[in-house]
Write a protein that holds these residues in place. Structure first.
Motif, PDB file in Angstrom:
ATOM      1  N   LEU A   1       0.826  -1.205   0.000  1.00 24.12           N
ATOM      2  CA  LEU A   1       0.000   0.000   0.000  1.00 24.12           C
ATOM      3  C   LEU A   1       0.868   1.267   0.000  1.00 24.12           C
ATOM      4  CD1 LEU A   1      -2.849  -1.082   2.462  1.00 24.12           C
ATOM      5  CD2 LEU A   1      -2.982  -0.845  -0.020  1.00 24.12           C
ATOM      6  N   SER A   2       2.005   1.204   0.703  1.00 21.50           N
ATOM      7  CA  SER A   2       2.925   2.346   0.683  1.00 21.50           C
ATOM      8  C   SER A   2       3.508   2.539  -0.710  1.00 21.50           C
ATOM      9  CB  SER A   2       4.066   2.147   1.674  1.00 21.50           C
ATOM     10  OG  SER A   2       3.561   1.873   2.943  1.00 21.50           O
ATOM     11  N   LEU A   3       3.761   1.432  -1.392  1.00 24.24           N
ATOM     12  CA  LEU A   3       4.241   1.507  -2.770  1.00 24.24           C
ATOM     13  C   LEU A   3       3.213   2.238  -3.626  1.00 24.24           C
ATOM     14  CD1 LEU A   3       6.329   0.611  -4.930  1.00 24.24           C
ATOM     15  CD2 LEU A   3       4.964  -1.436  -5.262  1.00 24.24           C
ATOM     16  N   GLY A   4       1.947   1.915  -3.377  1.00 20.95           N
ATOM     17  CA  GLY A   4       0.864   2.584  -4.101  1.00 20.95           C
ATOM     18  C   GLY A   4       0.927   4.098  -3.931  1.00 20.95           C
ATOM     19  N   ARG A   5       1.264   4.551  -2.744  1.00 22.88           N
ATOM     20  CA  ARG A   5       1.385   5.993  -2.510  1.00 22.88           C
ATOM     21  C   ARG A   5       2.578   6.565  -3.260  1.00 22.88           C
ATOM     22  NH1 ARG A   5      -2.022   8.341   1.023  1.00 22.88           N
ATOM     23  NH2 ARG A   5      -1.060  10.254   0.265  1.00 22.88           N
ATOM     24  N   ALA A   6       3.690   5.807  -3.215  1.00 22.92           N
ATOM     25  CA  ALA A   6       4.921   6.299  -3.848  1.00 22.92           C
ATOM     26  C   ALA A   6       4.739   6.462  -5.355  1.00 22.92           C
ATOM     27  CB  ALA A   6       6.081   5.351  -3.552  1.00 22.92           C
ATOM     28  N   LEU A   7       3.974   5.556  -5.971  1.00 27.76           N
ATOM     29  CA  LEU A   7       3.806   5.582  -7.427  1.00 27.76           C
ATOM     30  C   LEU A   7       3.222   6.903  -7.913  1.00 27.76           C
ATOM     31  CD1 LEU A   7       2.350   2.006  -7.995  1.00 27.76           C
ATOM     32  CD2 LEU A   7       4.581   2.845  -8.748  1.00 27.76           C
ATOM     33  N   GLY A   8       2.274   7.431  -7.158  1.00 32.98           N
ATOM     34  CA  GLY A   8       1.573   8.612  -7.638  1.00 32.98           C
ATOM     35  C   GLY A   8       2.133   9.917  -7.124  1.00 32.98           C
ATOM     36  N   GLU A   9       3.137   9.864  -6.241  1.00 28.19           N
ATOM     37  CA  GLU A   9       3.667  11.089  -5.658  1.00 28.19           C
ATOM     38  C   GLU A   9       4.268  11.979  -6.750  1.00 28.19           C
ATOM     39  OE1 GLU A   9       3.376  12.714  -3.027  1.00 28.19           O
ATOM     40  OE2 GLU A   9       4.707  14.178  -3.953  1.00 28.19           O
ATOM     41  N   THR A  10       3.906  13.237  -6.751  1.00 21.63           N
ATOM     42  CA  THR A  10       4.245  14.090  -7.883  1.00 21.63           C
ATOM     43  C   THR A  10       5.234  15.207  -7.571  1.00 21.63           C
ATOM     44  OG1 THR A  10       1.989  13.735  -8.631  1.00 21.63           O
ATOM     45  CG2 THR A  10       3.267  15.421  -9.757  1.00 21.63           C
ATOM     46  N   MET A  11       4.831  16.093  -6.673  1.00 22.07           N
ATOM     47  CA  MET A  11       5.510  17.384  -6.542  1.00 22.07           C
ATOM     48  C   MET A  11       6.983  17.240  -6.175  1.00 22.07           C
ATOM     49  SD  MET A  11       4.363  20.153  -7.321  1.00 22.07           S
ATOM     50  CE  MET A  11       5.786  21.103  -7.778  1.00 22.07           C
ATOM     51  N   ALA A  12       7.246  16.555  -5.070  1.00 24.40           N
ATOM     52  CA  ALA A  12       8.622  16.453  -4.600  1.00 24.40           C
ATOM     53  C   ALA A  12       9.492  15.765  -5.644  1.00 24.40           C
ATOM     54  CB  ALA A  12       8.666  15.685  -3.285  1.00 24.40           C
ATOM     55  N   VAL A  13       8.932  14.743  -6.274  1.00 23.83           N
ATOM     56  CA  VAL A  13       9.697  13.998  -7.279  1.00 23.83           C
ATOM     57  C   VAL A  13       9.999  14.897  -8.478  1.00 23.83           C
ATOM     58  CG1 VAL A  13       9.632  12.034  -8.835  1.00 23.83           C
ATOM     59  CG2 VAL A  13       8.740  11.792  -6.525  1.00 23.83           C
ATOM     60  N   THR A  14       9.003  15.647  -8.901  1.00 22.18           N
ATOM     61  CA  THR A  14       9.201  16.548 -10.040  1.00 22.18           C
ATOM     62  C   THR A  14      10.353  17.517  -9.785  1.00 22.18           C
ATOM     63  OG1 THR A  14       6.833  16.447 -10.389  1.00 22.18           O
ATOM     64  CG2 THR A  14       8.016  18.161 -11.573  1.00 22.18           C
ATOM     65  N   MET A  15      10.459  17.969  -8.546  1.00 26.44           N
ATOM     66  CA  MET A  15      11.499  18.952  -8.230  1.00 26.44           C
ATOM     67  C   MET A  15      12.890  18.329  -8.172  1.00 26.44           C
ATOM     68  SD  MET A  15       9.357  20.907  -5.285  1.00 26.44           S
ATOM     69  CE  MET A  15      10.476  22.252  -4.873  1.00 26.44           C
ATOM     70  N   LEU A  16      12.958  17.006  -8.014  1.00 22.81           N
ATOM     71  CA  LEU A  16      14.257  16.405  -7.720  1.00 22.81           C
ATOM     72  C   LEU A  16      14.774  15.413  -8.754  1.00 22.81           C
ATOM     73  CD1 LEU A  16      13.602  15.796  -3.927  1.00 22.81           C
ATOM     74  CD2 LEU A  16      15.025  17.588  -4.944  1.00 22.81           C
ATOM     75  N   ILE A  17      13.919  14.972  -9.659  1.00 19.51           N
ATOM     76  CA  ILE A  17      14.335  13.848 -10.502  1.00 19.51           C
ATOM     77  C   ILE A  17      15.119  14.289 -11.730  1.00 19.51           C
ATOM     78  CG2 ILE A  17      12.253  13.740 -11.922  1.00 19.51           C
ATOM     79  CD1 ILE A  17      12.432  10.620 -11.391  1.00 19.51           C
ATOM     80  N   GLY A  18      15.073  15.582 -12.030  1.00 23.91           N
ATOM     81  CA  GLY A  18      15.858  16.071 -13.173  1.00 23.91           C
ATOM     82  C   GLY A  18      15.039  16.262 -14.441  1.00 23.91           C
ATOM     83  N   ASN A  19      13.879  15.648 -14.512  1.00 23.46           N
ATOM     84  CA  ASN A  19      12.967  15.806 -15.642  1.00 23.46           C
ATOM     85  C   ASN A  19      13.616  15.599 -16.999  1.00 23.46           C
ATOM     86  OD1 ASN A  19      10.672  16.494 -13.972  1.00 23.46           O
ATOM     87  ND2 ASN A  19      11.753  18.416 -13.596  1.00 23.46           N
ATOM     88  N   ALA A  20      14.355  14.527 -17.146  1.00 23.64           N
ATOM     89  CA  ALA A  20      14.910  14.162 -18.444  1.00 23.64           C
ATOM     90  C   ALA A  20      14.069  13.023 -19.004  1.00 23.64           C
ATOM     91  CB  ALA A  20      16.359  13.711 -18.288  1.00 23.64           C
ATOM     92  N   ASN A  21      13.562  13.196 -20.231  1.00 21.22           N
ATOM     93  CA  ASN A  21      12.644  12.199 -20.765  1.00 21.22           C
ATOM     94  C   ASN A  21      13.378  11.002 -21.349  1.00 21.22           C
ATOM     95  OD1 ASN A  21      10.743  14.066 -20.040  1.00 21.22           O
ATOM     96  ND2 ASN A  21      10.598  14.943 -22.108  1.00 21.22           N
ATOM     97  N   ILE A  22      14.169  10.377 -20.523  1.00 24.67           N
ATOM     98  CA  ILE A  22      14.936   9.221 -20.988  1.00 24.67           C
ATOM     99  C   ILE A  22      14.823   8.108 -19.962  1.00 24.67           C
ATOM    100  CG2 ILE A  22      16.684  10.404 -22.375  1.00 24.67           C
ATOM    101  CD1 ILE A  22      18.408  10.426 -19.768  1.00 24.67           C
ATOM    102  N   ILE A  23      15.118   6.887 -20.408  1.00 26.82           N
ATOM    103  CA  ILE A  23      15.185   5.794 -19.442  1.00 26.82           C
ATOM    104  C   ILE A  23      16.427   6.042 -18.584  1.00 26.82           C
ATOM    105  CG2 ILE A  23      15.549   3.314 -19.177  1.00 26.82           C
ATOM    106  CD1 ILE A  23      13.933   2.944 -21.734  1.00 26.82           C
ATOM    107  N   PRO A  24      16.257   6.081 -17.236  1.00 27.66           N
ATOM    108  CA  PRO A  24      17.366   6.472 -16.363  1.00 27.66           C
ATOM    109  C   PRO A  24      18.610   5.626 -16.600  1.00 27.66           C
ATOM    110  CG  PRO A  24      15.385   5.961 -15.100  1.00 27.66           C
ATOM    111  CD  PRO A  24      15.039   5.764 -16.512  1.00 27.66           C
ATOM    112  N   LYS A  25      19.761   6.333 -16.684  1.00 26.29           N
ATOM    113  CA  LYS A  25      21.022   5.615 -16.844  1.00 26.29           C
ATOM    114  C   LYS A  25      21.646   5.469 -15.468  1.00 26.29           C
ATOM    115  CE  LYS A  25      21.964   7.341 -21.508  1.00 26.29           C
ATOM    116  NZ  LYS A  25      21.276   8.643 -21.698  1.00 26.29           N
ATOM    117  N   GLY A  26      21.266   4.448 -14.771  1.00 27.04           N
ATOM    118  CA  GLY A  26      21.883   4.185 -13.471  1.00 27.04           C
ATOM    119  C   GLY A  26      21.217   4.916 -12.318  1.00 27.04           C
ATOM    120  N   LEU A  27      21.717   4.584 -11.140  1.00 22.63           N
ATOM    121  CA  LEU A  27      21.127   5.032  -9.882  1.00 22.63           C
ATOM    122  C   LEU A  27      21.145   6.551  -9.739  1.00 22.63           C
ATOM    123  CD1 LEU A  27      19.994   3.679  -7.391  1.00 22.63           C
ATOM    124  CD2 LEU A  27      22.284   3.681  -6.406  1.00 22.63           C
ATOM    125  N   PHE A  28      22.206   7.191 -10.251  1.00 16.38           N
ATOM    126  CA  PHE A  28      22.335   8.623 -10.037  1.00 16.38           C
ATOM    127  C   PHE A  28      21.996   9.417 -11.288  1.00 16.38           C
ATOM    128  CE2 PHE A  28      25.166   6.500  -7.021  1.00 16.38           C
ATOM    129  CZ  PHE A  28      24.582   6.947  -5.852  1.00 16.38           C
TER     130      PHE A  28
END
Lengths: 283, 260
Positions: free
Chosen positions: A205-232
């Motif tokens: 159920l916590s995973l379910g919450r994480a999937l839809g979380e938007t704001m904080a992730v948007t600010m931190l993920i880098g917003n590159a429309n690519i399949i992530p290349k590695g952990l960082f």
């Protein structure tokens, strides 16, 4: 008409409204997603192209699906040891004690902090920190987002599994103690096996919450429309690509964003359904 | 000397000036002195709230699981003060059966019986385990009923079978004393008779202390009886003497059904 009947009608009406709203949302999501699926077919899910150039428009959801799943799973992995030990602390070791009450309130407080505040904290504290210790040059990306996401889901995972753990009947624990078990043995052989399906469900159920979380992730993920290349590496999630691009989108692009929304809705619904299903199997 | 309290010669267990409080100053058990005879059934009876379960649970130090409970006094087992040895060691010598059957729901019948060994981290050979399981289940007359279902979960058994499984679980570790906290209160009359017959059978090898709010049960199967009222041990003697000729008026009133 008597009061009994009136109450019944009011409640039935309210229940129907909820179903209509949910149905309406699903309907408009499906409707809005149709052009994108008509244009790209099933390839929409497996394509990693995101090209808004006029005349050569082509959209695929794969990078965002990957970004969402990777950040959420990573967050779950980071959150597990902390949430798990906290829930044991609250639900077993210090159950009913003052310190457990204080800690429980603090954990619940974490759940009440708005997402944007987590995002700000991540941006102004974690990001420079990561740059300084040289993890990557800009401090943003999958790992930064997952770390903040993990902190955000800790309260849910903790309080759900705490509740499950404290539901393990005292009589079972007493039976084990009466056989000469130590506290650790009681936890590992009685409490954990008895609570396991509920604890697993609380993480789902916590995973379910994480999937839809938007704001904080948007600010931190880098917003590159690519399949992530590695952990960082940088990436983007389903929720954040919608948040970033819905303002200037129209036509096929808008339909593609709605289609991503629909997929997110389906994934989250599936995960929540799974969680509830496991939860039902308790005892 | 109080002539309502019998002195037991060479007791296996001696309770000395035992008082127990759940809240400071509020005693649930007050100044109890009593010896327990080896290889006998000693019943503790009395109305609800008289402290009989509280007294029983002091004997295997269950109160220590709940930190606000205060226990003062001494209990000697084999001339050793039980409060001076480790609680873990003590509980291996004293088995317990609870009010409601509580087999471990995640374990099979087989694992329930050897749970004492498992929980104490004792590794046994398969053949030794098989032997213990069979012997313990035979002791509680459950073997014939479950021998083909040993690896099914214990929670699928009937209430009476579950309770006998719990007795087997307590017996498997070879305790000296078995504490029973109203073991038949959740069972139907037929299952109750089976457990009572079982207890009479078991006293050959074990010493049984039985809390019961059912006087006729005490009369049927116990050798010695205690009557407790408001936390005090009012009367303690041979069961047949107490039931035929109680010394204290309160015991008489209880036994004739005037209260409780």
């Amino acid at each position: 008409m008597n009061a009994e009947k009136v109450t019944k009608y009011i409640l039935t009406f309210a229940a129907i409204i909820i179903v209509v709203i949910a149905g309406g949302m699903a309907f408009s999501l499906f409707g809005g997603a149709v052009p994108a699926f008509k244009e790209f077919g099933i390839k929409f899910i497996f394509s990693s192209e995101w090209n808004p150039t006029e005349g050569r428009e082509s959209y695929g959801a794969l990078p965002f699906i990957a970004g969402t799943l990777i950040t959420s799973m990573l967050a779950l992995i980071i959150c597990f040891p902390l949430a798990f030990s906290t829930s044991l602390f609250l639900g077993e070791y210090f159950k009913g004690k003052k310190i457990a009450g204080i800690l429980g309130t603090l954990v619940d407080l974490l759940a009440g902090i708005p997402s944007i505040v987590y995002g700000l904290w991540g941006f102004y504290v974690l990001k420079p920190l990561f740059v300084n210790i040289g993890i990557n040059e800009h401090g943003l990306g999958i790992f930064t987002a997952s770390l903040v996401l993990a902190i955000m889901i800790i309260p849910y995972a903790t309080s759900l599994s705490n509740e499950i753990i404290s539901m393990v009947p005292d009589e079972l624990k007493e039976a084990a103690y009466s056989l000469g078990a130590t506290r650790r043995e009681v936890i590992t052989t009685i409490v954990m096996p008895t609570a396991s399906s509920g604890v697993i469900a609380s993480y789902v159920l916590s995973l379910g919450r994480a999937l839809g979380e938007t704001m904080a992730v948007t600010m931190l993920i880098g917003n590159a429309n690519i399949i992530p290349k590695g952990l960082f590496g940088m990436g983007n999630t389903m929720a954040s690509v919608i948040a970033n691009q819905f303002g200037e989108a129209d036509g096929l692009k808008l339909s593609s964003l709605i289609a991503i929304g629909l997929l997110l809705f389906l994934i989250t619904a599936l995960v929540n359904f799974l969680g509830k299903l496991i939860m039902k199997r308790i005892y | 000397m109080n002539d309502a309290i019998i002195q037991i010669n060479s007791p296996l267990l001696t309770i000395e000036r035992l008082s127990i409080a759940y809240e400071p100053g509020k005693y649930a058990v007050q100044d109890v002195n009593a010896g327990i005879k080896k290889n006998s059934i000693t019943a503790i009876m009395g109305p609800s709230g008289c402290g009989k379960s509280t007294l029983l649970r002091a004997i295997n130090r269950m109160h220590e699981l709940y930190p606000n409970t205060e226990v003062v006094g001494k209990i000697f087992l084999d001339n050793e003060n039980i409060f001076e040895i480790s609680a873990i060691e003590l509980r291996r010598k004293i088995g317990m059966v609870f009010q409601r059957p509580n087999p471990f729901p995640t374990m099979s019948i087989y694992d329930n019986v050897i749970a004492g060994y498992k929980l104490n981290g004792k590794k046994l050979k398969r053949s030794v385990k098989d032997e213990i399981v069979e012997k313990s289940l035979k002791e509680v007359a459950l073997w014939e009923e479950v021998k083909d279902a040993l690896f099914k979960r214990g929670t699928f058994l009937s209430g009476g079978q579950q309770q006998r499984l719990c007795v087997a679980r307590a017996l498997a570790y070879k305790p000296e004393i078995i504490l029973m906290d109203e073991p038949t209160s959740a069972l139907d009359p037929i299952a109750t008779t089976k457990i009572e017959d079982l207890l009479v059978e078991l006293k050959k090898d074990y010493t049984i202390i039985l809390v019961t709010h059912n006087m006729s049960q005490a009369a049927r199967i116990s050798d010695y009886s205690m009557f407790m009222y408001l936390g005090e041990l009012i009367e303690y003697g041979k069961t047949k003497n107490i039931f035929s000729n109680p010394v204290d008026k309160r015991t008489e009133a209880y036994l004739t059904g005037k209260f409780g």
